[in-house]
Design an enzyme around this catalytic site. Structure first.
Site, PDB file in Angstrom:
ATOM      1  N   ASP A   1     -67.912  61.748  -0.450  1.00  0.00           N
ATOM      2  CA  ASP A   1     -67.613  60.339  -0.215  1.00  0.00           C
ATOM      3  C   ASP A   1     -66.233  59.961  -0.723  1.00  0.00           C
ATOM      4  OD1 ASP A   1     -69.571  59.035  -3.035  1.00  0.00           O
ATOM      5  OD2 ASP A   1     -67.889  60.422  -2.924  1.00  0.00           O
TER       6      ASP A   1
ATOM      7  N   ASP B   1     -60.149  62.642  -2.103  1.00  0.00           N
ATOM      8  CA  ASP B   1     -59.601  63.593  -3.063  1.00  0.00           C
ATOM      9  C   ASP B   1     -60.372  64.921  -3.049  1.00  0.00           C
ATOM     10  OD1 ASP B   1     -59.434  63.977  -6.556  1.00  0.00           O
ATOM     11  OD2 ASP B   1     -57.722  64.030  -5.183  1.00  0.00           O
TER      12      ASP B   1
ATOM     13  N   CYS C   1     -46.816  41.412  -6.479  1.00  0.00           N
ATOM     14  CA  CYS C   1     -46.684  39.954  -6.385  1.00  0.00           C
ATOM     15  C   CYS C   1     -47.856  39.325  -5.658  1.00  0.00           C
ATOM     16  CB  CYS C   1     -45.365  39.585  -5.705  1.00  0.00           C
ATOM     17  SG  CYS C   1     -45.073  40.508  -4.215  1.00  0.00           S
TER      18      CYS C   1
ATOM     19  N   ILE D   1     -75.641  62.198   2.967  1.00  0.00           N
ATOM     20  CA  ILE D   1     -75.631  63.251   3.973  1.00  0.00           C
ATOM     21  C   ILE D   1     -76.292  64.500   3.402  1.00  0.00           C
ATOM     22  CG2 ILE D   1     -74.148  64.823   5.281  1.00  0.00           C
ATOM     23  CD1 ILE D   1     -72.180  62.543   5.623  1.00  0.00           C
TER      24      ILE D   1
ATOM     25  N   LEU E   1     -82.035  55.267  -3.332  1.00  0.00           N
ATOM     26  CA  LEU E   1     -83.374  55.576  -2.851  1.00  0.00           C
ATOM     27  C   LEU E   1     -83.667  55.085  -1.446  1.00  0.00           C
ATOM     28  CD1 LEU E   1     -85.341  54.857  -6.160  1.00  0.00           C
ATOM     29  CD2 LEU E   1     -84.500  57.048  -5.314  1.00  0.00           C
TER      30      LEU E   1
END
Lengths: 591, 329
Positions: A109, A112, A165, A20, A49
Site C-alpha cells: 500500500d 516506497d 505559504c 489484497i 476486519l
C-alpha cells in the site's frame, strides 16, 4: 509438466498480508500453489476486519503474516507457508533471497516499498506482479525484466507536497487546514519542537516567541483560550495587514473566543477529565462522527481537546506524534482545521472526513481485493507455466466502459530511458551555491528516486553513505558533507558535475548530471530543485501519436496510503542513519 | 424520512473503510437486507464471504450435500478438522454457515438443509436477494417468476462458474438509480431501468441478437440443455453430445453452428464440473458487489453513481475480459 505439478513444486513470494494479501494467499493455495513465503510488518487492526477475512477480532494486535498463515492452514493443512513479521526493506531480503522464487506478488500500500521490491526483482531476475486497489478500482500489472516495462518505467506520482505559504498563509482547501493543524499546531504545542518546521505559525511576530508555551501562574484553561485567540485571531489580523496577499483572495476572518463563544469557556472548563480519557466528543454531546459541527461547537471541541491533552497526557507533551487512531489528537486536529476553514471560508469537515484526510486512509472493500487477487493468480500461473506471451495487465473499473468491467491490456515494453531498468542518466537543475547535499538526499534521492541507503560518489570521491558499519570519522565526514552546499563539498559539485548514486541493498545505480540554476519558483518548484532527464515512456509516446491506450484514465493509478502531505522544507529532520522503518510501526505500544 | 438507528460503535469501527466507499446510509440499509444463496461451491463461498463482510442483515444458505473435506477441492469455508467434530454427518450448508458466522458475528447466518431439487415451493418473500448457483434451467425460470410475483422487490441472480469461465445473470425487475447523464456531467439524475426475466432472455431468438455478443451466452445455454436432459454436469467425454445439442439448438434458432466455437464447448466440458479458484473469486466478487447494490431499493444511497449490471456478466480467462451483456428483446 502438468500444471498441477508445476504449481506444487514452485515457490512464490508474497509481499503484504493485508487487503489484497489475504485474498491472494487464499486463492493461491486453493489453486494449488504449495510453497509460499509471505512478508508483512504490520499488526492487525479492527478496521481491517471488513475485508481481511483471515483475521478475527481476537487477532487484533497480532502479526498479519503469522495469522494469515495459520488461517490458511486450516483449510489447506499441507500448504507450506513461511511467514515473516518483518519489513520488506530489511537486509535479510536481499537478492539471494529473491532468487529462491519463480515469481513475486506484491500486495502493498505504499510506493516506497513497491519501488524497493521492483529493484530487487530486477536485480534477481524474478518476474514481479504488481497490484493495487482503492474502493471499486483496481489493477494488476506484470513486470518481466527485458520483456515488459518495470514498475518504475512510467513515472509514478510522488507523494503530494504543498508550498509552505499555502499552508501557513493562504489555504484554499480543507486538506491545507488539516496539514496546518497536524504538522504545525499539534507539533508546536505537544510535539518535539526541534522537529517542527522552522517557520513560525504566524506571518511575522517576533515579540511573542514562546506564545505557545504555558506561562507561569497561567491555568491550562487560560492557556488554551490564549492560544485560540493567538492562532485564530491575532495571527489572522497580522496576516490581513499584508494587503498584497489578499488582492485576489477572500480575506480571512479573525476568530476570537469572545466572539465565537460569548458565554465563555465555562462549560468547557467544567469537565473533569479522567486519567485515561480517550475522547472528549461524548462529553460535549457530539455523538455522530459523520456530523459537521458548527463554528461554536468546533471551538468548544478545540478548547476541550487541548485541555484534555495537556491535563492527562503530560508525559507525552514535548514528544507527541500524530496517530490517526489517537482519537483525542484527531479531535484536536479536526477542530483546529475546521476553525481555520471557517476563518478562510473553506468547506468544513466532519471528524470522519478529517480523519480520512489526516490519516491518508484508503477506502477499501473486500470484493475488489478478491477480484484483483483472482487476476493476480491467473497471471502467476502463466508465469510459472512459462506462458509469458499471454501475460497481461488488467484494470478493474467501477463503471463499465464499452461493456467492460474488467479490461485486459497488453503489457508495455520496457522504457529505454527508464533510469531504473536501463541506467539512463538523470539531470538535476539546482542552485549549487545554496542547496545543501542533505536536501538533495532528502528531496531527490529518498523521495523521488526511492533510494533508501544512498552511496554518493563524485568521480572517485565518496561524498556520502549510510550503514551500521561506519567508523566515527566516516560518520563525521558524511554528516559534515550533508550540511555543505554542493559547491562547497570537498570535491565541489558545480555545473556539469556528475554524481553517481548507488543503493547496495537494492542493487540500484544511476547517474545524476548537475545543471546549475539560480532561481526556482516557490509555488511551482517547491523543492527548490528540478529532476529531469528521462524522456516520455513508450506509453506517452504512443499517446502523442494518437493511438488509443487501453488503460482507462480513471483507474490508471490507484492511490497509495502514502500520498503524504509534507510541508517543504521537510518538517522532519532525519538523522543520517535513521533510514529504516521501525518494525510494526502501526503496533500500539503495550505497557 | 424514517428515523434510522445510528450504527453501533462496533459497526463504525469495523466498517470504517467501506463506509468511506458507500456511506453510512447505504451501510444501514445493507444491515437490513436478507439474502438467500442456494448451492455452495467455490463461487458462492466467495460471494457469501463478500456479503457477510459487507454487513448484510441476514444470510440463508441452502445445500444438503454432505460436507467432506477434500484437500484439493473444498472451499475455504470447510476446515480439515471438521470431520473430527462430534457430529460427522454435517451438510455443506451447516459447515459453511458456521464458518461464515465467524467472519462477521454481526450478520445472522442460517441454513436450510433442502436443496432446490424437488422443492416445489420456495418462499422468496422472506428475502430481498435470491442467488441460485448451478441451478437447472427450469429452477432458474420458476424461482425468477416467484421473485417477480412477490409483493416486495426480490432481486434475482444466477451464477455458473465452469472451469475458467463463468456467467452471472441479474434481474432487478424495475430498478431506479441515480446516474450522471454523461461522464463529466455535474448533476446526477434519477433513471429507471426495466430488467428482462430469465424467461425473457432465454426466449429471444438468437438470430435477433447482435453479432458481437459474448459467445459464452450461447455456450452456456447449450450446457444448460445438457444438464436439463441428463441431470448432471457435462464432462470431457460428453463433447460429442454437446456438439449434437449445439447443432440442434442452432438449427432451431436459424443460426450457424459456428456461432458457438467447438473449442469453447470443449473447454467448458473439460472443466468436468470443477471451478478454477481465481475465477470463482472474480465472479464471487462481481456477484458480491452486484447483489449488495441491488439489495438497496434506491441506489441513490450509495456513494457512487449506480448503473446496475444488466443482465449478464461474463468472464473468460482466455481473453481476460469481464463483460456486461444486455439481452433485449
Amino acid at each position: 509438466m502438468e500444471q498441477r505439478e508445476v504449481l506444487k513444486k514452485s515457490r512464490v513470494l508474497m509481499v503484504g498480508a493485508g487487503g489484497i494479501g489475504c485474498e491472494l494467499l487464499k486463492t493461491l493455495v486453493l489453486t494449488g500453489f504449495h510453497n509460499i513465503d509471505i512478508i508483512d510488518m504490520d499488526t492487525i487492526e479492527v478496521s481491517n476486519l471488513n475485508r481481511q477475512f483471515l483475521f478475527r477480532k481476537r487477532h487484533v494486535g497480532q502479526s498479519k503474516a503469522k495469522v494469515a498463515r495459520e488461517a490458511v492452514l486450516k483449510f489447506r493443512p499441507d500448504a507450506n507457508v513461511t511467514s515473516y513479521h518483518a519489513n520488506v526493506k530489511d537486509e535479510q531480503f536481499n537478492v539471494d533471497f529473491y532468487q529462491q522464487f519463480q515469481v513475486v506478488l506484491n500486495g502493498l500500500d505504499n510506493l516506497d516499498a513497491r519501488r524497493h521490491v521492483n529493484r530487487l526483482c530486477l536485480a534477481a531476475g524474478v518476474p514481479l506482479i504488481e497490484s493495487g486497489t482503492t474502493g471499486y478500482l483496481g489493477q494488476v500489472t506484470v513486470h518481466v525484466k527485458g520483456k515488459t516495462e518495470c514498475y518504475e518505467c512510467q513515472p509514478k506520482p510522488a507523494p503530494k507536497t504543498y508550498p509552505i505559504c499555502t499552508i501557513t498563509s493562504t489555504p484554499s482547501k480543507p486538506v491545507h487546514c488539516i496539514v496546518w493543524a497536524k504538522e504545525l499546531v499539534l507539533v508546536k504545542l505537544f510535539g518535539d519542537r526541534s522537529q517542527a518546521s522552522d517557520l513560525n505559525l504566524q506571518a511575522a511576530d517576533s515579540d511573542h516567541e514562546d506564545f505557545l508555551q504555558l506561562r507561569d501562574a497561567e491555568t491550562i484553561s487560560d492557556f488554551c483560550a490564549r492560544v485560540f485567540d493567538q492562532i485564530f485571531g491575532h495571527n489572522i489580523e497580522v496576516a490581513l495587514k499584508n494587503e498584497d496577499q489578499w488582492k485576489n483572495r477572500r480575506r480571512p476572518t479573525p476568530l476570537f473566543l469572545s466572539g465565537v463563544l460569548p458565554e465563555g469557556i465555562e462549560t468547557c472548563k467544567a469537565h473533569r477529565f479522567s486519567e485515561s480519557i480517550l475522547s472528549v466528543m461524548p462529553l460535549l454531546g457530539f455523538k455522530n462522527p459523520q456530523e459537521v459541527l458548527s463554528l461554536q461547537d468546533n471551538a468548544r471541541l478545540f478548547i476541550s481537546a487541548m485541555r484534555a491533552i495537556l491535563e492527562t497526557r503530560t508525559k507525552e507533551i514535548g514528544s507527541l506524534t500524530f496517530d490517526k487512531d489517537d482519537q483525542l489528537a484527531m479531535e484536536f486536529v479536526s477542530s483546529a482545521a475546521n476553525l481555520r476553514a471557517y476563518s478562510f471560508g473553506i468547506p468544513v469537515m466532519s471528524i470522519f472526513d478529517a480523519k480520512g484526510i489526516a490519516g491518508n486512509i484508503i477506502h477499501a472493500i473486500a470484493t475488489t481485493n478478491a477480484i484483483i487477487a483472482g487476476l493476480i493468480v491467473i497471471e502467476a500461473v502463466k508465469i510459472l507455466m512459462k506462458d509469458l506471451d499471454h501475460c497481461r495487465m488488467t484494470y478493474c473499473v467501477e463503471h463499465p466502459s464499452r461493456k467492460r468491467l474488467l479490461m485486459p491490456a497488453d503489457p508495455f515494453e520496457p522504457n529505454p530511458n527508464c533510469y531504473v531498468c536501463s541506467n539512463t542518466p538523470l539531470i538535476l537543475e539546482v542552485n549549487t551555491g545554496h542547496t545543501k547535499l542533505k536536501d538533495v538526499i532528502d528531496r531527490i534521492l529518498r523521495t523521488k528516486l526511492g533510494v533508501s541507503s544512498p552511496v554518493i560518489m563524485h568521480g572517485t570521491s565518496l561524498l556520502f553513505e549510510t550503514g551500521d558499519d561506519l567508523g566515527k570519522e566516516e560518520i563525521q565526514l558524511y554528516t559534515s558533507n550533508s550540511e555543505k552546499v554542493l559547491a562547497e563539498l570537498p570535491t565541489p559539485v558545480t555545473n556539469g558535475g556528475v554524481l553517481s548514486v548507488e543503493d547496495l541493498q537494492q542493487e540500484f545505480k544511476c547517474s545524476i548530471h548537475i545543471r546549475h540554476r539560480d532561481n526556482f519558483d516557490e509555488e511551482k518548484e517547491p523543492d527548490g530543485m528540478v529532476l529531469i532527464g528521462w524522456s516520455s515512456s513508450v506509453a506517452e509516446q504512443e499517446k502523442d501519436k494518437g493511438k488509443p491506450i487501453a488503460a482507462p484514465a480513471a483507474s490508471a493509478e490507484v492511490i497509495d496510503d502514502d500520498d503524504i502531505t509534507l510541508i517543504e522544507p521537510a518538517a522532519k529532520k532525519r538523522k543520517p542513519e535513521d533510514d529504516s522503518v521501525p518494525l510494526g510501526k502501526k503496533q500500539k505500544v503495550l505497557e | 424520512m424514517e428515523e434510522e438507528a445510528a450504527l453501533t460503535e462496533q459497526e463504525t469501527a469495523v466498517y470504517d473503510r467501506q463506509i468511506r466507499v458507500w456511506g453510512v446510509q447505504a451501510q444501514r440499509r445493507l444491515s437490513k437486507s436478507r439474502v438467500l444463496v442456494a448451492g455452495l461451491t467455490g463461487v458462492t463461498a466467495e460471494a457469501c464471504k463478500n456479503l457477510v463482510l459487507a454487513g448484510i442483515g441476514s444470510l440463508v444458505v441452502l445445500d444438503d450435500r454432505p460436507a467432506v473435506f477434500d484437500p484439493c477441492s473444498s472451499t475455504f469455508l470447510v476446515c480439515h478438522d471438521h470431520n473430527a467434530s462430534t457430529d460427522e454427518n454435517k451438510s455443506v450448508a451447516e459447515v459453511c454457515a458456521a464458518a461464515l458466522r465467524d467472519f462477521n458475528p454481526m450478520v445472522d447466518v442460517t441454513m436450510f438443509l433442502f436443496s432446490l431439487v424437488g422443492t416445489s415451493v420456495m418462499d422468496v418473500d422472506n428475502y430481498d436477494v435470491v442467488i441460485l448457483n448451478r441451478a437447472a434451467i427450469k429452477d432458474k425460470r420458476r424461482i425468477n417468476e416467484l421473485c417477480r410475483r412477490s409483493a416486495h422487490k426480490v432481486s434475482f441472480y444466477t451464477v455458473d462458474c465452469i472451469g475458467s469461465r463463468g456467467e452471472i445473470f441479474v434481474d432487478l425487475q424495475t430498478h431506479t438509480y441515480t446516474s450522471k447523464a454523461a461522464a463529466d456531467a455535474a448533476e446526477s439524475c434519477e433513471l429507471t431501468k426495466k430488467f428482462p426475466s430469465f424467461e425473457d432472455v432465454s426466449s429471444v431468438p438468437w438470430n435477433c441478437l447482435p453479432k458481437r455478443i459474448s459467445k459464452l451466452f450461447f455456450a452456456m445455454r447449450v450446457l444448460e440443455e445438457f444438464v436439463q436432459a441428463t441431470g448432471r454436469q457435462a464432462g470431457p467425454e460428453n463433447l460429442p453430445e454437446l456438439l449434437a445439442l449445439r447443432t440442434q439448438m442452432c438449427s432451431k434458432q436459424g443460426v450457424a453452428d459456428s456461432l458457438i466455437p467447438e473449442s469453447l464447448l470443449a473447454g467448458l466440458a473439460g472443466a468436468d464440473g470443477t471451478e478454477f479458484p481465481p475465477v470463482s473469486a472474480i465472479l464471487g466478487g462481481i456477484l458480491g458487489q452486484a447483489s449488495r447494490s441491488s439489495s438497496l431499493p434506491l441506489v441513490k444511497a450509495l456513494s457512487g453513481k449506480g448503473d446496475p449490471l444488466r443482465s449478464f456478466f461474463y468472464f473468460d480467462t482466455d481473453d481476460g475480459k469481464g463483460i456486461i451483456e444486455e439481452i433485449i428483446s
